[in-house]
Design a protein around this motif. Sequence first.
Motif, PDB file in Angstrom:
ATOM      1  N   SER A 290     -18.591 102.084  62.951  1.00 43.57           N
ATOM      2  CA  SER A 290     -17.084 101.709  63.009  1.00 43.57           C
ATOM      3  C   SER A 290     -16.769 100.534  62.432  1.00 43.57           C
ATOM      4  O   SER A 290     -16.994  99.533  63.240  1.00 43.57           O
ATOM      5  CB  SER A 290     -16.449 101.995  64.280  1.00 43.57           C
TER       6      SER A 290
ATOM      7  N   GLY B  56     -10.926 112.371  66.032  1.00 45.62           N
ATOM      8  CA  GLY B  56      -9.817 111.895  65.525  1.00 45.62           C
ATOM      9  C   GLY B  56      -8.933 112.808  65.080  1.00 45.62           C
ATOM     10  O   GLY B  56      -7.521 112.700  65.590  1.00 45.62           O
TER      11      GLY B  56
ATOM     12  N   ALA C 202     -17.455 106.229  67.836  1.00 40.83           N
ATOM     13  CA  ALA C 202     -17.019 104.962  67.617  1.00 40.83           C
ATOM     14  C   ALA C 202     -17.407 103.938  69.083  1.00 40.83           C
ATOM     15  O   ALA C 202     -17.781 102.833  69.187  1.00 40.83           O
ATOM     16  CB  ALA C 202     -15.772 104.658  67.249  1.00 40.83           C
TER      17      ALA C 202
ATOM     18  N   ILE D 292      -7.790 106.011  62.688  1.00 38.02           N
ATOM     19  CA  ILE D 292      -8.486 105.934  61.595  1.00 38.02           C
ATOM     20  C   ILE D 292      -9.591 106.675  61.569  1.00 38.02           C
ATOM     21  O   ILE D 292     -10.525 106.501  62.566  1.00 38.02           O
ATOM     22  CB  ILE D 292      -8.787 104.463  61.530  1.00 38.02           C
ATOM     23  N   GLY D 293      -9.775 107.702  60.840  1.00 40.74           N
ATOM     24  CA  GLY D 293     -10.950 108.684  61.273  1.00 40.74           C
ATOM     25  C   GLY D 293     -10.446 109.957  61.547  1.00 40.74           C
ATOM     26  O   GLY D 293      -9.750 110.241  62.503  1.00 40.74           O
TER      27      GLY D 293
ATOM     28  N   ASP E  99      -8.057 108.959  56.563  1.00 42.24           N
ATOM     29  CA  ASP E  99      -9.339 109.158  56.458  1.00 42.24           C
ATOM     30  C   ASP E  99      -9.904 108.720  54.958  1.00 42.24           C
ATOM     31  O   ASP E  99      -9.141 109.059  54.068  1.00 42.24           O
ATOM     32  CB  ASP E  99      -9.831 110.570  56.751  1.00 42.24           C
ATOM     33  N   ARG E 100     -11.090 108.309  54.750  1.00 42.66           N
ATOM     34  CA  ARG E 100     -11.505 107.993  53.330  1.00 42.66           C
ATOM     35  C   ARG E 100     -11.693 109.044  52.384  1.00 42.66           C
ATOM     36  O   ARG E 100     -11.532 109.212  51.293  1.00 42.66           O
ATOM     37  CB  ARG E 100     -12.922 107.241  53.117  1.00 42.66           C
TER      38      ARG E 100
ATOM     39  N   ALA F  63      -9.750 103.924  66.726  1.00 46.20           N
ATOM     40  CA  ALA F  63     -10.933 103.974  65.816  1.00 46.20           C
ATOM     41  C   ALA F  63     -11.796 105.325  66.290  1.00 46.20           C
ATOM     42  O   ALA F  63     -12.283 105.282  67.246  1.00 46.20           O
ATOM     43  CB  ALA F  63     -11.749 102.714  66.190  1.00 46.20           C
ATOM     44  N   ALA F  64     -11.767 106.115  65.181  1.00 47.36           N
ATOM     45  CA  ALA F  64     -12.292 107.494  65.266  1.00 47.36           C
ATOM     46  C   ALA F  64     -13.368 107.509  64.188  1.00 47.36           C
ATOM     47  O   ALA F  64     -13.314 108.490  63.565  1.00 47.36           O
ATOM     48  CB  ALA F  64     -11.320 108.458  65.574  1.00 47.36           C
ATOM     49  N   GLU F  65     -13.761 106.405  63.847  1.00 48.93           N
ATOM     50  CA  GLU F  65     -14.584 106.338  62.455  1.00 48.93           C
ATOM     51  C   GLU F  65     -16.047 106.748  62.664  1.00 48.93           C
ATOM     52  O   GLU F  65     -16.879 106.797  61.622  1.00 48.93           O
ATOM     53  CB  GLU F  65     -14.617 105.088  61.884  1.00 48.93           C
ATOM     54  N   GLY F  66     -16.731 106.979  63.914  1.00 49.85           N
ATOM     55  CA  GLY F  66     -18.195 107.281  63.872  1.00 49.85           C
ATOM     56  C   GLY F  66     -18.743 106.062  64.502  1.00 49.85           C
ATOM     57  O   GLY F  66     -18.284 105.063  64.722  1.00 49.85           O
TER      58      GLY F  66
ATOM     59  N   GLY G 145     -12.252 113.034  61.608  1.00 53.47           N
ATOM     60  CA  GLY G 145     -13.189 113.948  62.005  1.00 53.47           C
ATOM     61  C   GLY G 145     -12.872 114.870  63.109  1.00 53.47           C
ATOM     62  O   GLY G 145     -11.667 114.791  63.731  1.00 53.47           O
TER      63      GLY G 145
END
Length: 412
Positions: free
Chosen positions: A181, A18, A307, A12-13, A36-37, A175-178, A15
């Motif tokens: 997270s 990720g 994250a 998830i993510g 990714d969103r 989790a690689a969402e920043g 960037g």
Amino acid sequence: MAETIDVDVCIIGAGPVGGTLACRLGAAGIPTAIVDRAPLPPMEHPDFDGRAYAIAAGPRRVLEDAGLWDRLPFRPGAITDIRVTDGRIGRPASPLFLHFDSRDVITAPDAEAVGGAFGWMVEARSLRMAINARLAALPDVQVFAPAVATVERQPRTAIVRLAGGPTVTCRLVVAAEGRNSPLRRQAGILVTHLPYRQTGIVFAIAHERPHFGCALEHFLPAGPFAQLPMAPTDLAPNVSAIVWTERDDIARRMLALDDATFTREAARRLGDHLGAIRLLGRRWSYPLSAMLAHRYIDTRLALVGDAAHGVHPIAGQGLNLGFRDVAALAELVIAAIESHEDPGALPLLQRYQAERRPDNMMMLAATDILDRLFSNDVLPLRLARDVGIAAVHRIPPLKRLFMQQAMGALMA
């Protein structure tokens, strides 16, 4: 009924961290999904925006293993020398300095292995283009972007439901969402924050004289001012990235200035060794703080990159730590699958945490101490650090140790 897709790992993510992890797993033939969103456009010819990453010698290997390094569309700029100085705004730097030359610090056979440089400056747009193109080309990677994911983690599997799209089942969620997270919060993982009340101002400059691959870390009372050598662009033959750390109140005033006045303020801090300078691209600013998650794992979950941790940019190691997370986790996952073992099992996740958390904690502590030591104008401390800088410069074994740590360790 929604389609169900089964993979080994879902990230998830998308960037830099990720995306690189997905490329590394996909290159090894591991069925992987990445969500990714934001959309991941082809970005064939994005404009230069002034942002760049300092990639150390060890993490460069991660990009090579992921099949990204040779796909960078814009040539990286090698960092072959680093000069550390101390001073005040508008005044000459202290005559006591520390200088690292890659020919002194990197010896054979390491020199050939890492290209004879401490690290490389890679344009942000260049890495983004390489990741997006590589993700689209890997048959074992499925990309869902833009997409919103709802994650349910169970003892034996994880279910990732994509709004309006398929359901992804996997054995490990990453989790690689920043720093903010949602998956970390969902897992109830606590974090420790260290605010610095500083702002990082990031931009690029064109300059009159060549930099010869030399990076400058100039310590000023409000924080470090770094000039990092970049490769030539179609906009200018001599280009450097600037990371300017400033107190929050002063940073707000600097960012409100027009380009000409802002450039003069930057030149006062940089000095005149590069001649006349002008801005390239836009200015970026980021509030600075350190952050460390109390644990990196939960049921079927691993945290990577921002994250899991965030450090002061004083040593330029934030993204490099994330790439070292990628290297460690990818190696464990690939070995597990090749041995027909569970890549999301607790023992594997515990090995990942045991390998990465101490390293990240040490870097957080080191950068925190450096910032507190150098970001002040107390006379006794200024004298002590100037003497310390000069002492390290004159003790080769200590100098080599400092350089290997600062640049991510050659064999990391």
